[in-house]
Design an enzyme around this catalytic site. Structure first.
Site, short mmCIF file in Angstrom:
data_model
loop_
_atom_site.label_atom_id
_atom_site.label_comp_id
_atom_site.label_asym_id
_atom_site.label_seq_id
_atom_site.Cartn_x
_atom_site.Cartn_y
_atom_site.Cartn_z
N GLY A 101 -9.36 -8.51 -0.14
CA GLY A 101 -8.42 -8.83 0.68
C GLY A 101 -7.91 -10.24 0.42
N LYS B 210 -18.77 -17.12 3.34
CA LYS B 210 -20.48 -17.44 3.45
C LYS B 210 -21.08 -16.94 2.49
CE LYS B 210 -20.19 -16.56 8.34
NZ LYS B 210 -20.27 -15.59 9.49
N ARG C 242 0.52 -1.13 0.01
CA ARG C 242 0.15 -0.01 0.00
C ARG C 242 0.83 1.36 -0.06
NH1 ARG C 242 -4.55 -2.13 4.23
NH2 ARG C 242 -6.02 -3.14 2.63
N GLY D 13 -14.35 -4.42 0.60
CA GLY D 13 -15.71 -4.07 0.86
C GLY D 13 -16.10 -2.90 -0.37
P1 AMP Z 1 -14.56 -14.29 2.99
O1 AMP Z 1 -13.97 -13.17 3.89
O2 AMP Z 1 -16.02 -14.37 2.87
O3 AMP Z 1 -14.24 -13.97 1.65
O4 AMP Z 1 -13.94 -15.55 3.60
C1 AMP Z 1 -12.54 -15.91 3.27
C2 AMP Z 1 -12.28 -17.03 4.21
O5 AMP Z 1 -13.18 -18.24 3.71
C3 AMP Z 1 -10.98 -17.48 4.17
O6 AMP Z 1 -10.35 -17.15 5.49
C4 AMP Z 1 -10.85 -18.92 4.15
O7 AMP Z 1 -9.97 -19.68 4.68
C5 AMP Z 1 -12.35 -19.11 4.27
N1 AMP Z 1 -12.85 -20.36 3.58
C6 AMP Z 1 -12.73 -20.55 2.05
N2 AMP Z 1 -13.57 -21.91 2.02
C7 AMP Z 1 -13.42 -22.56 3.28
C8 AMP Z 1 -14.08 -23.72 3.65
N3 AMP Z 1 -14.19 -24.52 2.51
N4 AMP Z 1 -14.16 -24.12 4.81
C9 AMP Z 1 -13.95 -23.02 5.86
N5 AMP Z 1 -13.36 -21.79 5.41
C10 AMP Z 1 -13.28 -21.51 4.14
#
Ligand code: AMP
Length: 396
Positions: free
Chosen positions: A354, A198, A35, A377
């Site tokens: 990120g 999620k 950055r 975001g």
């Molecule tokens: P997000 O902030 O929603 O983009 O989520 C990112 C996080 O999702 C990362 O830290 C990954 O470790 C986690 N992640 C991705 N796939 C899986 C999975 N199958 N099980 C658990 N965590 C996951």
């Protein structure tokens, strides 16, 4: 609004909102200066034009006012090294010391202000606070895309004090250009690859993207909520039970809108959550009790790669698995490789958020894609069609 390219900086003091929210180790050394490096062209442009520079940023999330741990003083060595110019520091971003140091700036000199978030007024978007910051300078440059979706004092409110002397810096300009390129006239097929943890946090963007893309991959942790909603067995994989309806609606909507929705078919599964745990490959909808999916399996990697390699515009947000653990990073690596192949063949690829940028950096592939966005975001909100306050404040 003015343009950084044509603005006459001669004898002017420019206050630049940068994003120096960088990671520090326990000895306060900057561990990733991406950055800081990103902000250098904008700073140099002002200095080369005969102006002086006042830099302001936040660092971390200080809760209780000034705290040494969150002092921007720690980043001075990394900044000086990248800029090649000595940097003065004001212990407080407003007040008499900042005013005196700002007033004394000569062309070519740089002053860094202390962490803006030592004042609650920053995140509240307080107008008086913004006015005090504005009083330090003759013109305002916003170069912090990552905070552009927040109407904070330094990112948005301050702009009103510079009706004719406000502009984007090069980081901001680059971000907006890259995203507009993807959203306005994408070459087709256009694919969005969404991963991450999620469904609940991704669903709005997925639904918005259906009207823009030809193909959408929904994978990562979302896989298991989707498969469970369809009646599959997912063992102890991550799952949002309250999102079943949302997941089913997503599948329906893809059909309605003629978007090809591509889901994971198999998964790398573990029964204990550690990097060296024994693994087995299972169908994504038939995972034994006590096991959980932590990455996309080999069949899925192949299927995703075939789809991605034939696309001309690519947007990637969110890892395919728990990429932070080396043994479960292969799915994300396969996707990154496919994006690199497509890019090489002429596709435009935008990596945002990120975690996806962290993936690309982990695989040392930053130069193999078209654009790495600094905004998580902010990027998603912009793509969803929201007018970012920090962008609107400069444009209007
Ligand atoms: P997000 O902030 O929603 O983009 O989520 C990112 C996080 O999702 C990362 O830290 C990954 O470790 C986690 N992640 C991705 N796939 C899986 C999975 N199958 N099980 C658990 N965590 C996951």
């Amino acid at each position: 609004m003015a343009s950084i390219e044509t603005y006459d900086f001669k004898g002017k003091r420019a206050i630049i909102r940068v994003d120096f929210n960088v990671p520090l180790d326990e000895n306060f050394n900057v561990t990733d200066d991406t950055r800081i490096r990103a902000a250098i062209p904008t700073i140099k442009k002002v200095l080369a034009g005969g102006g002086s520079v006042i830099l302001m940023s936040h660092l971390g999330r200080p809760k209780e006012g000034p705290t040494d741990k969150f002092s921007l003083r720690h980043i001075i060595p990394a900044l000086e090294k990248n800029l090649g110019v000595k940097v003065d520091f004001a212990d407080d971003c407003i007040g008499s010391q900042a005013s005196e140091k700002a007033a004394a700036l000569k062309p070519g000199q740089v002053l860094l202000l202390e962490n803006l978030r030592f004042y609650k007024e920053e995140e509240k978007g307080d107008e008086k606070f913004a006015e005090k910051l504005a009083s330090l300078a003759d013109c305002y440059i916003n170069d912090a895309f990552g905070t552009a979706h927040r109407a904070h004092a330094s990112t948005t409110i301050i702009a009103k004090f510079f009706p004719a002397d406000k502009m984007f810096g090069y980081v901001m300009e680059g971000e907006l250009k890259a995203i507009d390129k993807v959203l306005e006239a994408p070459e087709r097929p256009f694919i969005a690859i969404l991963g991450g943890a999620k469904v609940s946090t991704k669903i709005t963007i997925i639904e918005k993207l259906f009207s823009k893309v030809d193909v959408l991959i929904a994978a990562g942790g979302m896989t298991y909520t989707i498969q469970a909603a369809l009646g599959g067995k997912i063992g102890k994989s991550m799952c949002e039970k309250d999102q079943f309806d949302t997941a089913l609606r997503m599948i329906e909507k893809a059909k309605e809108m003629g978007v090809k929705l591509v889901l994971a078919e198999d998964a790398v599964c573990i029964s204990e959550f550690r990097n060296d745990a024994p693994t087995q490959i299972c169908p994504a909808n038939d995972i034994p009790d006590g096991w959980e999916g932590v990455d996309i399996g080999p069949k899925t990697r192949k299927k995703f790669a075939e789809v991605i390699e034939n696309c001309k515009t690519i947007l990637w947000n969110g890892p395919m698995g728990v990429f932070e653990m080396d043994n479960f990073a292969a799915g994300s690596k396969a996707v990154a490789d496919a994006i690199a192949v497509a890019t090489q063949k002429g596709a435009f690829s935008l990596i945002g958020g990120g975690d996806s940028v962290a993936c690309i950096n982990k695989f040392k592939m930053a130069d193999k894609v078209s654009y790495n966005s600094t905004g998580g975001g902010a990027l998603l909100e912009y793509i969803e069609g929201a007018e970012l306050p920090g962008v609107a404040a400069i444009r209007k």
